[in-house]
Scaffold this active site. Structure first.
Site, PDB file in Angstrom:
ATOM      1  N   TYR A  54      19.997  18.382  35.028  1.00  0.00           N
ATOM      2  CA  TYR A  54      18.663  18.345  35.611  1.00  0.00           C
ATOM      3  C   TYR A  54      18.427  16.996  36.295  1.00  0.00           C
ATOM      4  O   TYR A  54      18.068  16.000  35.668  1.00  0.00           O
ATOM      5  CB  TYR A  54      17.589  18.574  34.547  1.00  0.00           C
ATOM      6  CG  TYR A  54      17.777  19.838  33.733  1.00  0.00           C
ATOM      7  CD1 TYR A  54      18.551  20.902  34.207  1.00  0.00           C
ATOM      8  CD2 TYR A  54      17.187  19.973  32.480  1.00  0.00           C
ATOM      9  CE1 TYR A  54      18.732  22.051  33.456  1.00  0.00           C
ATOM     10  CE2 TYR A  54      17.354  21.130  31.730  1.00  0.00           C
ATOM     11  CZ  TYR A  54      18.132  22.169  32.217  1.00  0.00           C
ATOM     12  OH  TYR A  54      18.306  23.302  31.462  1.00  0.00           O
ATOM     13  N   PRO A 199      12.489  32.436  28.979  1.00  0.00           N
ATOM     14  CA  PRO A 199      11.962  33.410  28.016  1.00  0.00           C
ATOM     15  C   PRO A 199      10.721  34.156  28.465  1.00  0.00           C
ATOM     16  O   PRO A 199      10.378  35.173  27.870  1.00  0.00           O
ATOM     17  CB  PRO A 199      11.646  32.537  26.793  1.00  0.00           C
ATOM     18  CG  PRO A 199      11.275  31.209  27.390  1.00  0.00           C
ATOM     19  CD  PRO A 199      12.170  31.052  28.592  1.00  0.00           C
ATOM     20  N   GLY A 202      10.521  36.895  33.169  1.00  0.00           N
ATOM     21  CA  GLY A 202      10.563  38.340  33.331  1.00  0.00           C
ATOM     22  C   GLY A 202       9.291  38.991  32.848  1.00  0.00           C
ATOM     23  O   GLY A 202       8.742  39.892  33.487  1.00  0.00           O
TER      24      GLY A 202
END
Length: 270
Positions: A54, A199, A202
């Site tokens: 990152y 998590p 979706g």
């Protein structure tokens, strides 16, 4: 908020925070990112996830700026095994490279020991025994406390456990993406922490009829139902939702208080 002891001896609250989306460039965006990281801790989050990948370590430096000296109960876990080469990234888990990446992580995070260090990806060009053997050696030297994996199959997890104790697995998993059920089952059987990344995306963007109905019944968002479902799915699951917005952070943390009934869980496909 419920707790889970990673590796059997590192207690954290089960709903963590993924720092990947925090901007690291200077200016107002960085100031907001620091505020979000600090707010996560204020809200009781004790598990924060970052990685060498990152920003090439910039995310680790941002967390150190925001939180150092770290509260005693806060665990910042980072990942190694993916490095920048020019304008691209590649897998690199050669022992000598892992040592450099861990030393850089220690410096950026301003710690003498990384309590949980995860292999971001298995390097297909390096023998697994060499990769995990290097992390085992770093653990034995005291530079890292526990070894974890990311994006592995059940078979890879089993082979890894023959080389070193595995404390965590970080795979993509959610209410609407259950392709790693076998890995979760293996983790639950062994008491290994399972940290699902992505998590809630979706659940928030592709709400099913049942998901939307349950959210409406409870007066919460579909994302909160997705997180509550994960917490109910298995006691070893430690979701690490990420965001750069204070409002989303507070919404995510509040999901720990959302309780799904057995009937609602059945409708969601549990």
């Amino acid at each position: 908020m419920e707790q889970f002891a990673i590796g059997g001896d590192l207690p954290v609250r089960r709903l963590g925070f993924g720092a990947m989306h925090l901007p690291t460039e200077s200016g107002p965006a960085r100031e907001n990112a620091i505020a979000v990281a600090r707010r996560a801790v204020e809200l009781g989050v004790t598990l924060i996830d970052t990685a060498h990948l990152y920003g090439g370590g910039a995310n680790e430096e941002l967390l150190a700026e925001a939180l150092y000296p770290y509260p005693e109960d806060v665990v910042v876990t980072t990942k190694v095994g993916v490095v920048r080469t020019g304008d691209d990234w590649k897998y690199d888990a050669r022992p000598e490279s892992l040592r450099v990446q861990v030393d850089e992580g220690l410096r950026r995070l301003r710690v003498e020991r990384i309590e949980l260090l995860q292999l971001h990806r298995i390097d297909p060009e390096t023998p697994l025994a060499d990769q995990l053997g290097a992390l085992r050696d770093l653990r034995d030297e005291g530079k890292i406390g526990r070894v974890g994996l990311s994006e592995v199959t059940a078979g890879e997890l089993a082979r890894a456990r023959e080389i070193v104790d595995i404390a965590s697995v970080q795979n993509r998993y959610s209410l609407l993406d259950r392709s790693y059920e076998a890995v979760l089952d293996a983790c639950e059987a062994a008491g290994i922490a399972f940290l699902p990344w992505r998590p809630v995306l979706g659940a928030a963007s592709s709400a099913t009829v049942a998901l939307a109905a349950v959210a409406s019944e409870l007066g919460v968002t579909t994302a909160q139902v997705g997180l509550a479902w994960l917490l109910a799915r298995s006691p070893v699951i430690l979701p690490i939702p990420g965001t750069a917005k204070l409002s989303h952070l507070e919404e995510n943390v509040a999901a720990a208080e959302v309780k799904l009934t057995a009937e609602q869980l059945k409708r969601l496909g549990s």
